[in-house]
Design a protein around this motif. Structure first.
Motif, PDB file in Angstrom:
ATOM      1  N   MET A 175       6.728   2.623  85.037  1.00  0.00           N
ATOM      2  CA  MET A 175       7.281   2.449  86.377  1.00  0.00           C
ATOM      3  C   MET A 175       6.188   2.516  87.437  1.00  0.00           C
ATOM      4  O   MET A 175       6.333   1.929  88.520  1.00  0.00           O
ATOM      5  N   LYS A 176       5.102   3.196  87.137  1.00  0.00           N
ATOM      6  CA  LYS A 176       3.975   3.249  88.060  1.00  0.00           C
ATOM      7  C   LYS A 176       3.066   2.026  87.918  1.00  0.00           C
ATOM      8  O   LYS A 176       2.089   1.896  88.661  1.00  0.00           O
ATOM      9  N   GLY A 177       3.368   1.170  86.933  1.00  0.00           N
ATOM     10  CA  GLY A 177       2.570  -0.036  86.740  1.00  0.00           C
ATOM     11  C   GLY A 177       1.366   0.146  85.857  1.00  0.00           C
ATOM     12  O   GLY A 177       0.467  -0.702  85.859  1.00  0.00           O
TER      13      GLY A 177
ATOM     14  N   GLU B  77       3.008  -7.900  87.029  1.00  0.00           N
ATOM     15  CA  GLU B  77       4.103  -6.976  86.774  1.00  0.00           C
ATOM     16  C   GLU B  77       4.002  -6.402  85.365  1.00  0.00           C
ATOM     17  O   GLU B  77       3.353  -6.964  84.494  1.00  0.00           O
TER      18      GLU B  77
ATOM     19  N   TRP C  63      11.172  -5.199  84.962  1.00  0.00           N
ATOM     20  CA  TRP C  63       9.796  -5.430  85.397  1.00  0.00           C
ATOM     21  C   TRP C  63       9.482  -4.618  86.651  1.00  0.00           C
ATOM     22  O   TRP C  63      10.287  -4.557  87.578  1.00  0.00           O
ATOM     23  N   TYR C  64       8.296  -3.999  86.649  1.00  0.00           N
ATOM     24  CA  TYR C  64       7.837  -3.172  87.774  1.00  0.00           C
ATOM     25  C   TYR C  64       6.484  -3.696  88.262  1.00  0.00           C
ATOM     26  O   TYR C  64       5.728  -4.281  87.475  1.00  0.00           O
TER      27      TYR C  64
END
Length: 462
Positions: free
Chosen positions: A63-65, A153, A160-161
């Motif tokens: 979620m932080k990529g 992403e 997708w984050y």
């Protein structure tokens, strides 16, 4: 402690017990078994808690990529556990997106990239194995063109984050490619609910040993299906100016008729397999059973049957040939201990021939009318007989046969409708004067035949 579970059960089954030297319990007493189960339960609890923590940490990082490992996408390389753009491959990647948008076809893009010498990333594993370094295939290109990692992403469980890595493809270009992919997407079906299944897909090749892929096109409300030669650069097949194209419906019908004829002639099968006298009766019984089942098989079942006997069809110029594996055929006919060499194949007689029509190649149906040779299709006759038996059973005027009694009511009703075909149509089928395109399979696919006899004759090609 988990490995002790099967060990304790094995000991109990052998009448033995587990005694711990360092712990004050053993499995001969109820207290010892309770203690062991409690320890095992806590061990399982610790494993599950550890797994949950790892999964939560992984999800939070995504979620932080953050890049959490795996196969490195084409166009990137990993430095300090982060994805970094590889300038040379990134240029190739942008070209792939742009070329697809210009060409509009992934199969054609495969050939273009192969001619340009574009290859996948080569990887060398710790054991020395080499992977990659080959021309791009359709699957790899579809994966690249639909991967949102190239717009910066990161995915986790389908969501997708925003990622911390740099994008290679502009969002506008990526969206245009997705729209084109969606408009070109075709659902391929070979199951029983398919309206136009490709029966010979994967089993048919041309004279240059190129596979022939099923294709379709539309003209107004009409849909045309065909098999066409496909060059495969990955197998070292250069692009050829000669393309073989055959009508799929006629090719499927020809092979269906050939297979049906084969199993409706048990004596010929005994001769083809050079079977001993003790095996002849088994072959004949199995052949009759298969011949009875063939007309009522749904397309997916019939396709699996053809694959089970390793059917191969070759379209070469003006000739069509088909063969099957002799050993596999023997096994299907109940001769498991066949003395036949595993590589020996049997040639199948195909009733249609390949004719040239304009610039295309097509399978032509044999002549109709008075000059047409008589051919009594045993499976088609059997289907008509079963249709009348199904009708009599549904009306309660006759006791069902063993094959009819095992059918569901829905299938019985579908079969019974075929008993109401025009008398001259049924007579022609019994005398072998039906059109060559009319087989038991094509007749069974007609779920709601018209009541008008004239419409029936038009529909069935009389």
């Amino acid at each position: 402690m988990a490995p002790f579970i099967p060990g304790v059960l094995i000991l109990d089954g052998a009448g033995a017990s587990f005694v711990s030297v360092t712990q004050s319990f053993n499995t001969t007493s109820s207290m010892g078994r309770l203690t062991l189960n409690v320890l095992l339960s806590f061990a399982q609890f610790e494993r599950e808690v550890t797994g949950e923590r790892i999964r939560d940490k992984f999800a939070a990082s995504k979620m932080k990529g953050l890049w959490m490992g795996g196969t490195v996408p084409f166009g990137y390389e990993v430095k300090d556990r982060k994805l970094v753009v590889d300038p040379d491959r990134a240029l190739v990647l942008r070209t792939i997106f742009e070329r697809y948008l210009a060409i509009g076809s992934v199969p054609e893009l495969v050939g273009v990239l192969a001619e340009a010498g574009v290859r996948t990333r080569e990887r060398i594993m710790k054991g020395g194995q080499h992977y990659g370094g080959v021309p791009f295939g359709k699957g790899a290109l579809y994966g690249i063109l639909s991967n949102r990692i190239y717009v910066g992403e990161i995915s986790h469980k389908g969501v997708w984050y925003p990622g911390e890595h740099d994008a290679i493809v502009e969002p506008d270009l990526f969206d245009q490619v997705q729209h084109l992919l969606a408009s070109n997407r075709v659902t391929h079906r070979t199951q029983s609910n398919a309206r136009d299944p490709s029966l010979l897909a994967g089993m048919i090749r041309d004279g240059e040993d190129r596979r022939m892929s099923p294709r379709s096109s539309r003209k107004g409300d009409l849909k045309y299906r065909y098999y066409i030669s496909v060059d495969d650069p990955r197998r070292g097949q250069p692009a050829s100016s000669r393309t073989t194209r055959v009508a799929a419906g006629e090719a499927d019908s020809a092979i269906t008729q050939a297979i049906t004829t084969l199993f409706n002639d048990p004596a010929a099968l005994v001769t083809m397999l050079a079977a001993e006298a003790s095996e002849a009766q088994t072959i004949q019984q199995q052949a009759r059973a298969i011949a009875t089942d063939l007309p009522v098989m749904v397309p997916s079942e019939f396709r699996q049957f053809l694959q089970a006997i390793d059917l191969k069809v070759v379209i070469d110029g003006l000739s069509t040939s088909a063969s099957l594996d002799r050993a596999l055929l023997a096994q299907k006919l109940g001769i498991a201990e066949s003395k036949t060499p595993a590589s020996e194949r049997l040639t199948l007689s195909v009733p249609q021939i390949l004719n040239r029509c304009g610039n295309e190649m097509r399978l032509a149906i044999e002549p109709k009318g008075a000059d047409a040779p008589s051919y009594r299709d045993g499976s088609l006759v059997t289907l008509i007989v079963k249709a009348h038996q199904a009708r009599e059973h549904l009306m309660g005027t006759d006791a069902p046969t063993s094959s009819i009694a095992t059918m569901g009511r829905k299938h019985l009703v579908r079969m019974a409708r075929l008993a109401y075909l025009a008398p001259d149509i049924i007579k022609a089928i019994l005398e072998g004067r039906q059109p060559k395109s009319l087989t038991a399979r094509t007749l069974l696919r007609i779920t709601d035949p018209p009541l008008s006899w004239a419409d029936q004759r038009t529909l069935l090609g009389f």
